[in-house]
Scaffold this active site. Structure first.
Site, mmCIF file in Angstrom:
data_model
loop_
_atom_site.group_PDB
_atom_site.id
_atom_site.type_symbol
_atom_site.label_atom_id
_atom_site.label_comp_id
_atom_site.label_asym_id
_atom_site.label_seq_id
_atom_site.Cartn_x
_atom_site.Cartn_y
_atom_site.Cartn_z
ATOM 1 N N VAL A 416 5.501 85.634 -21.810
ATOM 2 C CA VAL A 416 4.772 85.011 -20.713
ATOM 3 C C VAL A 416 4.025 83.789 -21.228
ATOM 4 O O VAL A 416 3.317 83.850 -22.236
ATOM 5 C CB VAL A 416 3.789 86.016 -20.092
ATOM 6 C CG1 VAL A 416 2.991 85.375 -18.962
ATOM 7 C CG2 VAL A 416 4.550 87.229 -19.572
ATOM 8 N N THR A 463 2.701 88.250 -24.634
ATOM 9 C CA THR A 463 2.097 86.941 -24.431
ATOM 10 C C THR A 463 2.785 85.913 -25.318
ATOM 11 O O THR A 463 3.387 86.253 -26.337
ATOM 12 C CB THR A 463 0.602 86.936 -24.785
ATOM 13 O OG1 THR A 463 0.450 86.995 -26.224
ATOM 14 C CG2 THR A 463 -0.139 88.104 -24.159
ATOM 15 N N ASP A 464 2.678 84.661 -24.934
ATOM 16 C CA ASP A 464 2.985 83.590 -25.873
ATOM 17 C C ASP A 464 1.846 83.550 -26.891
ATOM 18 O O ASP A 464 0.866 84.315 -26.784
ATOM 19 C CB ASP A 464 3.129 82.269 -25.122
ATOM 20 C CG ASP A 464 4.006 81.264 -25.873
ATOM 21 O OD1 ASP A 464 4.162 81.405 -27.108
ATOM 22 O OD2 ASP A 464 4.534 80.337 -25.236
ATOM 23 N N ALA A 465 1.951 82.684 -27.879
ATOM 24 C CA ALA A 465 0.971 82.653 -28.966
ATOM 25 C C ALA A 465 -0.447 82.527 -28.414
ATOM 26 O O ALA A 465 -0.745 81.646 -27.601
ATOM 27 C CB ALA A 465 1.281 81.500 -29.917
ATOM 28 N N SER A 466 -1.327 83.392 -28.863
ATOM 29 C CA SER A 466 -2.672 83.473 -28.301
ATOM 30 C C SER A 466 -3.602 82.396 -28.838
ATOM 31 O O SER A 466 -4.760 82.306 -28.413
ATOM 32 C CB SER A 466 -3.278 84.844 -28.601
ATOM 33 O OG SER A 466 -3.540 84.992 -29.992
#
Length: 759
Positions: A416, A463-466
């Site tokens: 996402v 998630t994509d990279a936080s």
């Protein structure tokens, strides 16, 4: 009851609940004002007998409360407008009475410590509920359960902050009960048998709380040392890893050590968007996504997937953060300009399926990205929150079509993006203000109502990279870390600070932000993905291949595939002056210019490719003179250099007597460092800008971005070679000479919506 059935629409029906002293009336009135709703204090609806009983210090029994609760429910059912009622609603059975009259009611539980509640009660003498009954109320209180639409808000804040948090919650996780879309491990994409399901449940049952929290994280391995890995695994119990690329032998040994040290096998992720390249330094670059969509032969995408699967599996990887299923609608978007298969949902679906089928020939699962879809906004979510601004119907016809097709095709996980979708969010949450639009990683209406509900995705969501500012700009990190899981993500990509992030996630669970049901569902999806790969059946030794398996990486066979793809996809965008062919016989003296975006985070020489270009041109028989900027000449030891001197020496009337043709090779990058990417010349009125296109035949070759015509419309011959690989450069040089036909195709984005780019 589904998430759609319990969401707040217009009207909104809300109960502000909690024990005496929590501020139900004050907060309820302020919340009603914020929601433009009518407010009723539930105490005013008590029969007089109840009020006398409480004032005398006698607790009400359930028979006393039943008609009062029924009246509250009746008020909601009779209301045709937004309504907020303050009511203690301490037991589940009490709330059920209210809901039986109006199932749309959502509960806001005002929670506080006994000390704070007691202090507030003793400070309000004369109220009919004496402080002596506080302990009785606390004993009676039954917190909201997982299948109840509601949120918990801490009262140890100002009324303004409490209302703000309540409004955010009402537009978020409160409206999707955690059990609304629970995983089915026997269904696609997991397809587990009974024994595998038993392993999942047994593994979860054997975990400590800290181990459960750790499974939610995917670590970015910044160090190859055993001590580093020991610390990550022993302290944070991560469920997955993505490593820093390096030589294939070092990467494989790193993965082997990690798998040997963990109790539950790890998901090992890589980024094989272009083949084996990117997963290790010596991996094979096959093509970009755009390149794989720039020829009628759809099998190019399958071959890219096949090479990616074989090479990453040899390393010990089992999870591919690919394919990319964004649609490049906006030519100004340079984030996915080369990372999207094309600018229509049809070509994206066709090529994404081919890639998926190719990589699935290896023991690998995929995470397609970046839901809800990049390619509308021109900005990069790495550096700012970006937005997909399509209306719901338009989104559904494009991105929705892509996701439905790929989910039906069996994709196992979805990454996402930190991308908001205002109109799509409002389709599920009418009335959301602009300030309340969150990126999809924090938006339950997108993750639950849309992705789980309408699209029917049963797999794992990460998630994509936080570290991306598209996420971090939204709220404090201590809040956003658990909020991603509460909203519907199952795994959290990368720590910023491991101890802090782990603590934030643990605190989020302990405070109720992450419910037991949400945590267990995420864990089932994580371990289910591992079981679908057979990791639970594999011996430790077999999780990573032997060192001999690395022979396939960068192999001659794979490089031949890359050369074949390059030959097919080098694209002639325009040759309106009929400059081609250009050969050593017709135009022997070439002035060669190199354009780059400057050094990036990889620290690689941004102009290193120019040596390859020069070598290939000289091998073909051209006499090559390479242009150097003032900065380059000064670095080489020339004194008194400045851009005016370089320009006066370069732009002379005898230019066409010195050179027969000019070639400009551009490899402009800037991924994750700029909101958008354009050519940046070395100086004002720089000598390398194609002023010379009026003097000699000039060919502009892009080795990366497809949108450079907006900056060099004066050039009449433009080629898109897609890559700075030797294979692509060699194929381009052959085609410039007419020794090989151009076969690549392009979409209209290359002309950048400007008439002069077509001239």
């Amino acid at each position: 009851m589904t998430g759609r059935e319990v969401m707040i629409g217009k009207p909104s029906h809300v109960v502000v609940m909690g024990v005496a002293g929590c501020g139900k009336s004050t907060v309820g009135a302020a919340l009603a004002e914020r929601l433009d709703a009518e407010f009723l204090d539930g105490d005013s609806l008590h029969p007089q007998a109840n009020i006398h009983k409480m004032a005398s210090g006698t607790p009400l029994n359930d028979d006393d409360r039943a008609p009062w609760l029924a009246e509250i429910g009746r008020r909601f059912a009779a209301s045709n407008s937004a309504l907020v009622i303050a009511c203690s609603a301490l037991k589940r059975s009490y709330r059920d009475i209210i809901r039986s009259a109006d199932p749309s009611v959502v509960f806001v539980h005002l929670h506080g410590t006994r000390e704070l509640l007691n202090a507030r009660m003793t400070a309000r003498p004369g109220h009919f509920m004496p402080a002596s009954l506080l302990d009785s109320q606390l004993a009676t209180l039954e917190p909201l359960q997982d299948d109840e639409a509601g949120i918990v808000v801490d009262i140890a804040e100002s009324v303004e902050d409490i209302v703000k948090e309540a409004v955010a919650g009402l537009n978020g996780s409160a409206q999707v009960p955690a059990g609304a879309f629970l995983v089915d491990l026997k269904a696609a994409p997991f397809n587990l048998d009974d024994s595998a399901v038993d392993w999942v449940e047994s593994a979860i049952g054997s975990m400590t709380l800290e181990e459960k929290i750790g499974q939610l994280f995917i670590n970015h391995n910044n160090d190859y040392s055993p001590a580093y890995l020991d610390g990550v695994l022993e302290n944070f119990h991560v469920g997955g890893m993505r490593y820093r690329p390096g030589p294939s032998s070092a990467v494989q040994e790193h993965i082997r050590y990690a798998q040997s040290k963990t109790r539950i096998p790890l998901l090992i992720a890589s980024n094989p968007e272009m083949g084996g390249a990117g997963s290790c330094d010596d991996g094979t670059f096959v093509s970009t996504h755009l390149q794989a969509g720039s020829h009628p032969d759809k099998s190019i995408a399958r071959k890219m997937g096949q090479v990616a699967g074989v090479e990453t599996a040899a390393l010990g990887c089992n999870w591919a953060f690919a394919p990319i299923v964004d649609i490049h609608y906006n030519w100004r978007n340079t984030v996915i300009s080369t990372r999207a298969f094309g600018n229509t949902p049809e070509v994206v679906v066709e090529r994404a399926k081919e890639y998926f089928d190719g990589i699935s020939e290896s023991p690998t699962v995929c995470a397609m990205k970046h839901f809800p879809g990049d390619g509308i906004d021109e900005r990069d979510q790495h550096v700012v929150t970006s937005y997909n601004t399509l209306g719901y119907e338009e989104w559904n016809a494009g991105y929705g079509h892509v996701y439905r097709e790929m989910i039906g095709h069996g994709v196992q996980s979805i990454m996402v993006g930190h991308i908001g979708a205002p109109e799509v969010s409002r389709h599920f949450r009418p009335g959301l203000s602009d300030a309340e639009i969150l990126p999809a990683t924090l938006a339950p209406e997108l993750l639950q109502d849309l992705l789980r509900g309408e699209l029917g995705f049963n797999g794992l969501v990460l998630t994509d990279a936080s570290l991306m500012v598209g996420l971090t700009q939204t709220m404090k990190r201590r809040d956003l870390v658990p909020a991603t899981i509460a909203a519907g993500c199952d795994m959290f990509l990368f720590f910023r600070n491991p101890e802090e992030d782990f603590g934030y996630m643990l605190d989020g669970y302990k405070s109720g932000v992450i419910s037991d049901s949400r945590l267990d569902d995420a864990l089932r999806r994580i371990l289910g993905l591992k079981a679908s790969l057979g990791l639970h059946l594999a011996s430790r030794e077999s999780l990573v291949p032997s060192a001999g398996a690395l022979a396939v990486i960068g192999s001659e066979a794979h490089r031949e595939i890359a050369a074949e793809v390059a030959d097919k996809t080098v694209t002639l965008v325009k040759d309106t002056a009929a400059n081609l062919p250009i050969t050593p016989q017709t135009h022997p003296r070439i002035r060669l210019y190199g354009i780059s975006g400057g050094a990036d985070f990889t620290r690689a020489d941004p102009l290193a490719y120019l040596d390859t270009v020069r070598e290939e041109l000289e091998a073909a028989g051209f006499e090559v003179s390479v242009f150097r900027t003032a900065e380059q000449r000064e670095a080489a030891g020339e004194a008194g250099m400045n851009f005016m001197r370089v320009l006066s020496e370069e732009a002379t009337g005898d230019y066409s007597e010195r050179y027969d043709a000019a070639f400009v090779f551009a490899n402009v990058k800037g991924f994750a460092q700029e909101a958008s990417i354009r050519i940046k010349w070395s100086s004002p009125m720089a000598a390398e800008i194609p002023w010379y296109a009026t003097e000699v035949p000039t060919v502009f070759v892009s080795l990366n971005q497809p949108n450079h015509l907006i900056d060099v419309p004066m050039v009449k011959t433009v080629i898109h070679a897609h890559a700075a690989s030797r294979e692509a450069i060699r194929a381009t040089v052959r085609k410039i000479q007419g020794k090989s036909e151009f076969q690549g195709t392009f979409n209209q984005n290359v002309f950048c919506d400007s008439f002069d780019t077509r001239l």
